[in-house]
Write an enzyme that holds these catalytic residues in place. Structure first.
Site, PDB file in Angstrom:
ATOM      1  N   SER A  80      -0.899 -19.851  31.853  1.00 22.03           N
ATOM      2  CA  SER A  80      -2.041 -20.747  31.655  1.00 22.03           C
ATOM      3  C   SER A  80      -3.293 -19.918  31.391  1.00 22.03           C
ATOM      4  CB  SER A  80      -2.310 -21.564  32.926  1.00 22.03           C
ATOM      5  OG  SER A  80      -1.166 -22.261  33.340  1.00 22.03           O
ATOM      6  N   HIS A 113      -3.307 -16.601  33.578  1.00 17.74           N
ATOM      7  CA  HIS A 113      -2.544 -16.652  34.828  1.00 17.74           C
ATOM      8  C   HIS A 113      -1.064 -16.851  34.507  1.00 17.74           C
ATOM      9  CE1 HIS A 113      -1.776 -17.276  39.072  1.00 17.74           C
ATOM     10  NE2 HIS A 113      -0.998 -18.298  38.726  1.00 17.74           N
ATOM     11  N   ASN A 125      -9.471 -16.905  32.398  1.00 21.21           N
ATOM     12  CA  ASN A 125      -8.481 -16.032  33.024  1.00 21.21           C
ATOM     13  C   ASN A 125      -7.082 -16.399  32.545  1.00 21.21           C
ATOM     14  OD1 ASN A 125      -7.408 -14.123  34.955  1.00 21.21           O
ATOM     15  ND2 ASN A 125      -6.789 -15.880  36.206  1.00 21.21           N
ATOM     16  N   ASP A 181      -7.988 -19.614  40.720  1.00 21.32           N
ATOM     17  CA  ASP A 181      -7.011 -20.223  39.800  1.00 21.32           C
ATOM     18  C   ASP A 181      -7.119 -21.744  39.749  1.00 21.32           C
ATOM     19  OD1 ASP A 181      -6.025 -17.676  39.294  1.00 21.32           O
ATOM     20  OD2 ASP A 181      -4.510 -17.796  40.856  1.00 21.32           O
TER      21      ASP A 181
END
Ligand code: GRF
Length: 235
Positions: free
Chosen positions: A155, A128, A126, A164
């Site tokens: 990130s 972020h 992912n 996260d």
């Protein structure tokens, strides 16, 4: 030193492109960067499909224009908005059909269930918009400014059931300028994302970063710098 010199010895030389599925919800500028790099032959990847949870996402148009298979999983046949369970059932079946090596969440705005993540057929990463573990969740730019941060950025992390919180693989950093607003930071961080995402995927495709972070060999641990790899950029 080239990227190939850094490759983990245990990693088989990949002869075919890394098969990537991308999950999106919005504009899709990060998806576009991957499409452009793939089409230019700059990244050894094949985007095997795009899943959107919104039918009005511009990312859908971008994928269609590039002749990439798209699954829009936003509503049921009766017109009702799809709940997350229903979305995940359809998304799992689609991903099994596409057989990706890697699933990239690029601006995907729904929280996925632990069952979906744990049973995923490929590692999920992912993007972020903050320097994790700081500023998990939403409104990251506003919160970074309010806290008077000197550094901010984005990130790329492995998706785990906790939001996260998975292993951070790479980060892009920038200086927060005194005049920065939430909007200007968003624009600058997006520019960083457009560099960080293809760089990270190149490292994954070349085997410098492991597709499974639990399986890094002891030998690789001895010569790889600690994760996350960081890029400090002027944007
Ligand atoms: C990115 O800024 C990402 O950090 C956040 O959503 C945004 C997606 O942008 N999670 P785009 O859809 O790739 O343009």
């Amino acid at each position: 030193m080239s990227v190939d010199d850094l490759k983990q010895p245990s990693q088989q030389q990949r002869t075919s492109p890394l098969r990537i599925a991308v999950l999106v919800s919005g504009n899709g500028s990060n998806l576009q960067v991957l499409i452009d790099a793939m089409q230019a032959g700059e990244l050894p990847i094949e985007i095997v499909g795009v899943i959107s949870n919104r039918d009005d996402a511009y990312a859908v148009t971008r994928a269609q224009q590039a002749n990439i298979p798209v699954a829009v999983l936003s509503h049921t046949e009766s017109g009702k908005r799809m709940g997350i369970k229903n979305f995940e059932t359809h998304a799992s079946a689609q991903l099994v059909a596409w057989q990706p090596d890697l699933i990239v969440l690029a601006g995907f705005m729904r929280v996925l269930s632990a069952a979906f993540i744990d049973n995923s057929i490929a590692t999920m990463i992912n993007l972020h918009p903050a320097l994790l573990p700081a500023y998990k969740g939403l409104d990251t730019h506003q919160r970074a400014i309010q806290a008077g941060e000197r550094y901010h950025g984005c990130s790329i992390h492995v998706v785990t059931a906790e939001l996260d919180a998975g292993q951070v693989l790479t980060q892009g950093l920038l200086n927060v300028n005194p005049k920065d607003t939430s909007d200007s930071l968003q624009t600058r961080v997006q520019k960083l994302e457009h560099q960080l995402l293809p760089w990270t995927i190149l490292l994954l495709a070349k085997g410098v970063l492991p597709l499974n972070t639990n399986k890094v060999s002891a030998e690789a641990k001895s010569y790889l710098p600690n994760l996350p790899f960081k890029l400090f950029l002027e944007v």
